[in-house]
Design a protein around this motif. Structure first.
Motif, PDB file in Angstrom:
ATOM      1  N   PHE A 219       0.750  -1.255   0.061  1.00  0.00           N
ATOM      2  CA  PHE A 219      -0.013   0.062   0.188  1.00  0.00           C
ATOM      3  C   PHE A 219       0.935   1.258   0.034  1.00  0.00           C
ATOM      4  CE2 PHE A 219       0.852  -1.188   4.493  1.00  0.00           C
ATOM      5  CZ  PHE A 219       1.137   0.130   4.944  1.00  0.00           C
ATOM      6  N   VAL A 241      -5.407   6.487   0.539  1.00  0.00           N
ATOM      7  CA  VAL A 241      -4.405   5.071   0.569  1.00  0.00           C
ATOM      8  C   VAL A 241      -4.692   4.264  -0.606  1.00  0.00           C
ATOM      9  CG1 VAL A 241      -3.852   2.894   1.889  1.00  0.00           C
ATOM     10  CG2 VAL A 241      -4.291   5.145   3.156  1.00  0.00           C
ATOM     11  N   THR A 243      -4.053   0.595  -2.557  1.00  0.00           N
ATOM     12  CA  THR A 243      -3.577  -0.852  -1.972  1.00  0.00           C
ATOM     13  C   THR A 243      -3.254  -1.467  -3.439  1.00  0.00           C
ATOM     14  OG1 THR A 243      -5.923  -1.613  -2.052  1.00  0.00           O
ATOM     15  CG2 THR A 243      -4.907  -1.078   0.012  1.00  0.00           C
ATOM     16  N   ILE A 284      -9.299  -3.948   1.605  1.00  0.00           N
ATOM     17  CA  ILE A 284      -9.127  -4.116   3.163  1.00  0.00           C
ATOM     18  C   ILE A 284     -10.066  -4.898   3.692  1.00  0.00           C
ATOM     19  CG2 ILE A 284      -9.238  -2.327   5.031  1.00  0.00           C
ATOM     20  CD1 ILE A 284      -7.200  -1.407   3.073  1.00  0.00           C
ATOM     21  N   LEU A 292      -2.243  -1.423   7.941  1.00  0.00           N
ATOM     22  CA  LEU A 292      -2.436  -0.017   8.046  1.00  0.00           C
ATOM     23  C   LEU A 292      -2.474   0.377   9.331  1.00  0.00           C
ATOM     24  CD1 LEU A 292      -5.404   0.403   5.295  1.00  0.00           C
ATOM     25  CD2 LEU A 292      -2.978   0.516   4.965  1.00  0.00           C
ATOM     26  N   THR A 295       1.051   0.732  10.519  1.00  0.00           N
ATOM     27  CA  THR A 295       1.798   2.158   9.938  1.00  0.00           C
ATOM     28  C   THR A 295       1.300   3.251  10.744  1.00  0.00           C
ATOM     29  OG1 THR A 295       1.980   0.992   7.965  1.00  0.00           O
ATOM     30  CG2 THR A 295       2.298   3.343   7.966  1.00  0.00           C
ATOM     31  N   PHE A 316      -4.839   6.279   6.777  1.00  0.00           N
ATOM     32  CA  PHE A 316      -4.546   4.894   7.070  1.00  0.00           C
ATOM     33  C   PHE A 316      -5.849   4.704   7.762  1.00  0.00           C
ATOM     34  CE2 PHE A 316       0.043   5.936   6.515  1.00  0.00           C
ATOM     35  CZ  PHE A 316       0.176   5.112   5.283  1.00  0.00           C
TER      36      PHE A 316
END
Length: 778
Positions: A219, A241, A243, A284, A292, A295, A316
């Protein structure tokens, strides 16, 4: 054996990955027993009979399942809810006191309100008694140790070392490579969150990178057109975001009783950013959302988030919330992190508090449901940490009484005292601490009293009471000395604290700063090396390590450290200037040019005047760069850099002077007219404060001498000759006038300055006469 037949990838008994084993246990007689012990029940006699039935089952399967179910009940009652009935909890609590005492030490006590500790202790002892032949036993050994650590007040080095040892054993197990990629991915995600809890950020990221590669997932942040407000007409770039995944990972079935999302209900802001491209699909789900979360958690380690980092974290978190993972732990942790961020926003503070209240109230939900399935791949903290954040939100809105009441219910003395101090109730905070000390003296309470009174005697008392093992006491004492700039004592205390507990990433950095200030460069290098080993993306740690190496004349190592630092602080011009200076010292001219331009791009000027001079010297003296390229070949690049820099920063005297030198002093490249023009601009850059600054006056003196030299020798037929003469005349007149004023302001003890000024003024008058005479023949 059990370990070869299945690997449990989550703590929920309802998520056993191997289909054959799942079929086997669901057909067994003890399956009903497992369901009985995991279901909420008010019948204590029934609970006791279940325990008797388990003790009667002596097979490996029954013992394993008993240990897992005990751990599952413990997690349910301390992390996710719903809580067991009060009667049942009281029954279990009869065995808890001994288990709690066994897990606590004088300096690192278990949180006092932990429920069902006897079940955790039972599970821990079972898995600790097993050898390393079964993968399942190793996995649950790591899990029980990590969960036990989350109950303690401070990080325990012994537990961390045992976890690391078991992770290594698991990775080296001959059957580990035979696991499916998805199972290995989940295990690496667990290890990533485990390392992150211990602040081992580098190892944590390595685990997460391995997990991503196993399922082909990645991502990145990108920009997309979107609107934030209800009245916004034009969509502008917003962070989102994106992916990337090699193959589609199947979503898990929805779970009941997820935390309900609270609407923002703001009169200006939209509920979330409305992106123009609504067709973009983000993959997701329960397997990808933890990346995510990880992060976001890494970025939130720094409490001083700037606005850009805050926007990144929000991107995120919003991707997870909008992705509908249907996992209680993942959703709850996403809401938890969003509430942490939104508590600083006036418009979002109310939603932040209500959302966390929704999560906290869900602990007492009486509806039986499975919530523990993704606990260790989500990083969700225990219940009391979530309630603690709610108390902080109460403080943020000015409801100090509600915050104090919650801290009191949670038995969080340190936070309660801190809240009292924030409210200005210093005497009440000290009175509370002393009353608790009267009941029982502990090192932590003496440290809290030291924080309250700012009296270091209490830290010393805590150190003595702990038999010189309290990392907290020496850490507090070290920070006290650091704040009053007594760096030798600060370093001594901090190193003692680190000897007691080396799992203090922030303290390694501060100890390094103290060592630099003393200076003790070898100690500083050791501390900063530890700091970058813990987090290899810490720009400040890399930069300070580079500074320590510079002081010991290890310039190549310093250059490499600054190179790492700028990777992680691309917009910090100070670190770029350190990198620039280090590159100049190792004669890496391409890096000098690149770093110089980057600083100018950020709207700053290079403060080290030696750098432009260095670039001119490289070209003039044909000094070979570290990359093997002769210096004369850099002329065009240096010239282009000065041209670009002069268009961005017009008040840099030294840059203009060096720009002029490129046109006046380089053989074969002389352009006197341009050189004179740039010297005049150098004079103007330095002449703004010459009446107040003797240093600036000296710069102007230097310019006037150089201008006189080149203008008098300039070709008389040049179209700019007359203009240059007039400029030089004006400059000399101004300097003579202001020089005479400045001479009267110099102090009596500034004899050298007075002598230099008088000599210059005499020379300037002669130069002025020459210029006036030359003008007669133009």
């Amino acid at each position: 054996m059990l370990g070869e037949e299945m690997i449990v990838t989550s703590l929920s008994l309802y998520e056993i990955t191997d289909a054959k084993w799942a079929e086997k246990i669901t057909q067994g007689a003890y399956w009903e027993i497992i369901k009985q012990i995991t279901e909420v029940s008010d019948d204590i006699e029934c609970y006791n009979s279940v325990l008797e039935k388990f003790s009667g089952l002596n097979s490996d399967e029954s013992q394993f399942l008993f240990a897992v179910s005990a751990l599952n009940i413990f997690i349910q009652n301390n992390f996710t809810g719903p809580l067991l009935s009060s009667k049942l909890l009281e029954s279990i609590a009869a065995e808890d006191s001994n288990a709690c005492s066994a897990a606590s030490t004088l300096n690192n006590a278990m949180y006092s309100l932990v429920k069902c500790t006897s079940l955790l202790e039972l599970s821990t002892k079972y898995f600790e008694s097993k050898d390393d032949s079964s993968l399942s036993d190793i996995v649950f050994k790591i899990r029980t140790l990590f969960i036990k650590q989350m109950l303690l007040e401070e990080k325990c080095t012994a537990i961390f070392e045992r976890i690391e040892e078991n992770i290594t054993t698991l990775k080296n197990h001959p059957q580990f490579k035979d696991l499916s990629n998805e199972i290995k991915c989940k295990l690496y995600i667990e290890f990533g969150f485990t390392y992150l809890y211990f602040e081992q950020v580098t190892k944590s990221r390595q685990c997460m990178d391995t997990a991503k590669s196993l399922i082909g997932f990645d991502f990145q942040l990108t920009g997309a057109l979107g609107k934030r407000t209800k009245f916004q007409q034009t969509a502008v770039a917003q962070l989102t975001v994106e992916t990337i995944i090699d193959k589609r990972v199947a979503d898990h079935a929805p779970l009941e009783n997820e935390p309900q999302a609270i609407d923002l209900n703001d009169d200006t802001l939209l509920e979330s950013i409305s992106f123009s491209n609504i067709d973009s699909k983000k993959y997701i789900n329960n397997l990808t959302a933890p990346f995510l979360l990880h992060t976001a958690s890494c970025k939130l380690r720094d409490n001083s988030l700037d606005e850009m980092l805050r926007e990144e974290v929000i991107a995120f978190i919003e991707a997870i919330i909008e992705g509908k993972t249907f996992s209680y732990c993942i959703s709850a942790h996403a809401y938890f992190l969003r509430s942490r961020l939104e508590k600083t926003s006036i418009r979002k503070l109310c939603r932040s508090m209500e959302q966390l209240e929704e999560v906290v109230q869900g602990f007492d939900c009486k509806k039986t449901c499975s919530r523990t399935g993704n606990l260790l791949v989500s990083g969700l903290p225990p219940m009391w940490c979530q309630q603690k954040l709610l108390a902080e939100l109460y403080t943020a809105v000015g409801s100090h009484k509600s915050a104090l009441d919650m801290y009191e219910r949670l038995h969080m003395v340190e936070e309660q005292v801190t809240s009292m101090i924030a409210a200005g109730r210093y005497e009440a905070a000290e009175k509370l601490t002393r009353s608790l000390l009267a009941e029982r003296e502990t090192p932590k309470l003496y440290c809290v009293l030291g924080d309250t009174t700012q009296d270091i005697v209490h830290y010393e008392k805590a150190w003595e009471l702990s038999d010189q093992t309290s990392a907290r006491a020496m850490k507090s004492l070290g920070y006290h000395y650091f704040n009053v700039k007594d760096y030798p004592k600060a370093l001594e205390c901090m190193l003692k604290s680190l000897d007691c507990n080396y799992l203090q990433a922030g303290l390694w950095f501060t100890a390094g700063c103290a060592a630099l200030a003393i200076p003790e460069y070898s100690t500083a290098i050791k501390c900063f090396r530890e700091s970058v080993m813990v987090d290899d993306e810490s720009a400040q740690a890399w930069s300070n390590l580079g500074a320590a190496y510079e002081r010991t004349e290890e310039v190549v190592k310093a250059f490499n450290c600054y190179k790492e630092a700028v990777k992680h602080a691309y917009n910090d011009w100070r670190i770029w200037e350190n990198y620039l200076c280090a590159a100049a010292r190792v004669k890496h001219i391409p890096t000098v040019l690149y770093a110089y331009k980057r600083i100018v791009d950020m709207g700053q000027k290079v403060t080290d005047d030696r750098i432009p001079n260095c670039l001119v010297a490289v070209v003039r003296e044909n000094i070979t760069s570290a990359c093997g390229k002769p210096g004369s070949l850099f002329y065009d690049e240096v010239l282009a850099l000065f041209k670009y820099a002069s268009s961005k920063v017009t008040s840099d005297f030294n840059m203009w002077k060096c720009y002029a030198a490129l046109h006046l002093d380089i053989e074969g490249k002389v352009d006197v007219v341009k050189g004179i023009d740039y010297l005049i601009k150098a004079y103007h850059a330095a002449s703004l404060h010459i009446e107040k600054s003797f240093e600036d006056f000296l710069k102007c003196m230097e310019c006037s001498v150089q201008l006189h030299k080149y203008i008098i020798a300039e070709d008389k037929s040049s179209p700019s000759y007359a203009q240059h003469l007039q400029s030089l005349k004006t400059i000399l007149q101004i300097l003579i006038t202001k020089g005479n004023r400045l001479a009267g302001k110099l102090l009596d003890d500034a004899e050298e300055a007075k002598t230099a000024l008088s000599e210059y003024l005499a020379e300037a008058n002669k130069h002025l006469e020459e210029v006036e005479e030359a003008q007669l023949y133009v």
